[in-house]
Design an enzyme around this catalytic site. Structure first.
Site, mmCIF file in Angstrom:
data_model
loop_
_atom_site.group_PDB
_atom_site.id
_atom_site.type_symbol
_atom_site.label_atom_id
_atom_site.label_comp_id
_atom_site.label_asym_id
_atom_site.label_seq_id
_atom_site.Cartn_x
_atom_site.Cartn_y
_atom_site.Cartn_z
ATOM 1 N N ASN A 150 32.009 -15.020 -2.449
ATOM 2 C CA ASN A 150 32.040 -14.579 -1.343
ATOM 3 C C ASN A 150 29.950 -14.390 -0.935
ATOM 4 O OD1 ASN A 150 30.586 -12.691 -3.947
ATOM 5 N ND2 ASN A 150 31.551 -10.947 -2.840
ATOM 6 N N GLU A 248 27.677 -9.165 -14.006
ATOM 7 C CA GLU A 248 28.059 -8.924 -12.579
ATOM 8 C C GLU A 248 29.678 -8.604 -12.268
ATOM 9 O OE1 GLU A 248 26.845 -6.459 -11.260
ATOM 10 O OE2 GLU A 248 24.595 -6.782 -12.289
ATOM 11 N N CYS A 282 32.161 -7.246 -3.362
ATOM 12 C CA CYS A 282 31.562 -5.807 -4.899
ATOM 13 C C CYS A 282 31.835 -4.642 -4.541
ATOM 14 C CB CYS A 282 31.425 -6.756 -6.045
ATOM 15 S SG CYS A 282 29.752 -7.102 -6.121
ATOM 16 N N GLU A 460 20.101 -7.465 -12.040
ATOM 17 C CA GLU A 460 19.181 -8.281 -11.221
ATOM 18 C C GLU A 460 18.526 -7.220 -10.869
ATOM 19 O OE1 GLU A 460 21.228 -11.667 -10.972
ATOM 20 O OE2 GLU A 460 24.159 -10.090 -10.911
#
Ligand code: ADP
Length: 479
Positions: A150, A248, A282, A460
């Site tokens: 994505n 993630e 997300c 991150e």
């Protein structure tokens, strides 16, 4: 067949055992190129090359790494329009979104070019007289990177840049659906002065290359972004051989809209957060939790905005929502739309597959009202332009519903009440909180990540990235 885009292993461009066509989701007759796929053999070769390169690279002077990352950033910026077009062509987000994502990748490399020069340790006095203590950070080792489709360039960038900045070697496996952006990034990195073996591109399937990466004893850490199911496998594999993992995964991000919200702000947040990038983020909002007194006005204004959105070819400059990424994701979206209706949700807008001039995976944004927190549509991630509304009585109920999820990535609230905004920021169970802003759309220089089933391991991005990509050493000296 045109020339095949190959893998990059040990400083060489290497053929795979097969080559697969990369298809444009806005126009399935458009083949972007053929991309090599490797398997465990390619992965093993990449790890061997990384092992050989690690002693030199891990001790390279920070300025050398700074210059390399800066060069990568500069080329990304200089080619942002062309790379953004490639990204939109293979993934389906709009051209503006594609160029925006490429720009972000450049910013990430530029940020970590600076971080190379800022990595510092600590000096402390021991409790023992005459003894000094130094705390330093060293690179973790060989890092495996597994990325989803994505964000075809931003997610690879936010893993590759810190890995290299802190002196690690990289084996990078992009998602099968978007090899084009990954290859273009690898090509840029290959020409930036990185020694052979420091950076390796291994395109291939999750079951072959990905799984081999999880099981390889010489990979010290794996940074993964993708589904919960695969994330669980990564965590289990890491635990089995004591490799560090950073995961993630999904989200079911709430956007709370309170009676005192500015209506236009709430509608902007909802449209952007749930439907831009075709809802394939997300951090997308998928649960609108709306209090009674604004509920009907919010739905009316939102459906009016949705009706005006143009869903079409990602490369058409007037398109606001591009296609879904592929046939199987579209089928999943349609299944959830059917399920939400079956569960008792009222389809207030959209939800139909659309025909456009070119054959593609077009879906009208879908909005459900009259849904309840227990419905599967409010518990499972759809990963498409589908959102549902849960009506609540007051702020306290809204917060409880927002927190009633297995996920906890991003959460938003639209309100003009300082009291409620402050309470929400403190009490919502999410890694990222947005007040009067869409749940999606985060900066490149601050930590990114979630709680509960959304993330696992250190954050991150920003300077927090070093928690994953470095390992601490504590050294004692008697003077
Ligand atoms: P998505 O639903 O976003 O495709 P996946 O978790 O299936 O989520 O894919 C995310 C990334 O994980 C992709 O690069 C994919 O190839 C990889 N992957 C899938 N299965 C495995 C596996 N068994 N081991 C390692 N990586 C995998």
């Amino acid at each position: 067949m045109s020339a095949v885009f190959r893998n990059f292993i040990g400083g060489e461009w290497v053929e795979g055992f097969e080559a697969v066509a990369n298809i444009n989701p806005s126009d399935t007759g458009d083949v972007i190129g053929h991309y090599a796929r490797t398997d465990a053999a390619g992965l093993n070769a990449a790890v061997e090359a990384a092992k050989a390169a690690f002693p030199g690279w891990s001790r390279s002077v920070p300025y050398a790494r700074h210059e390399i990352l800066k060069k990568i950033a500069d080329e990304i910026f200089a080619r942002k329009d062309e790379l953004g077009r490639l990204l939109s062509r293979e993934e389906g987000k709009t051209l503006a979104e594609g160029i925006g994502e490429v720009t972000r990748a450049g910013q990430i490399f530029s940020f970590f070019a600076g971080e190379c020069l800022r990595l510092a340790g600590e000096t402390l006095a021991s409790v023992r007289p005459g003894v000094g203590v130094e705390v330093t950070r060293e690179p973790l080792g060989i890092i495996g990177l597994i990325t989803p489709w994505n964000f075809p360039i931003a997610i690879p960038a936010w893993k590759i840049a810190p890995a290299l900045a802190y002196g690690n070697c990289v084996v990078f496996k992009p998602a099968e659906l978007v090899p084009g952006s990954a290859w273009a990034l690898a090509d840029i990195i290959s020409r930036a002065g990185v020694p052979a073996g420091v950076f390796n591109l291994v395109m291939g399937s999750g079951s072959k290359v990905g799984q081999a990466m999880l099981d390889h004893p010489d990979i010290a850490g794996i940074s993964f972004t993708g589904s919960v199911g695969t994330g669980r496998r990564v965590a289990a594999a890491g635990a089995a051989r004591f490799a560090r993992v950073q995961l993630e995964m999904g989200g079911k991000n709430p956007l709370v809209v309170l009676d005192d919200a500015e209506l236009s702000v709430a509608v902007d947040c909802a449209v952007n957060g749930a439907f831009f990038s075709t809802g394939q983020r997300c951090t997308a909002s998928s649960r609108f939790i709306v209090t009674d007194a604004i509920h009907d006005r919010f739905i009316a204004a939102l459906t009016e905005r949705l009706a005006a959105l143009k869903v079409d070819d990602a490369l058409d400059a007037t398109t606001q929502i591009g296609p879904v990424v592929d046939e199987s994701q579209l089928a999943q979206d349609l299944d959830y739309i059917a399920l939400a209706a079956k569960e008792g949700g009222r389809l207030a807008f959209g939800g139909a597959r659309l025909e456009r001039a070119k054959p593609g995976f077009y879906l009208q944004p879908a909005l459900f009202t009259e849904t309840t927190p227990a419905m599967r549509i409010n518990r499972e991630e759809v990963f498409g332009p589908v959102a549902s509304v849960i009506r609540v009585g007051d702020y306290e109920e809204a917060l409880a519903v927002a927190n009633g999820s297995e996920f906890g990535l991003s959460a938003g609230i639209c309100t003009t009440s300082l009291k409620h905004a402050t309470h929400f920021k403190r009490n919502v169970e999410a890694g990222m909180v947005m007040v009067n802003l869409p749940t999606a759309g985060v900066d490149f220089h601050v930590p990114f990540g979630g709680r509960k089933g959304s993330s696992y391991g250190p954050r991150e991005q920003g300077s927090y990235a070093r928690e994953f990509y470095t390992v601490v050493k504590t050294a004692y000296t008697l003077a």
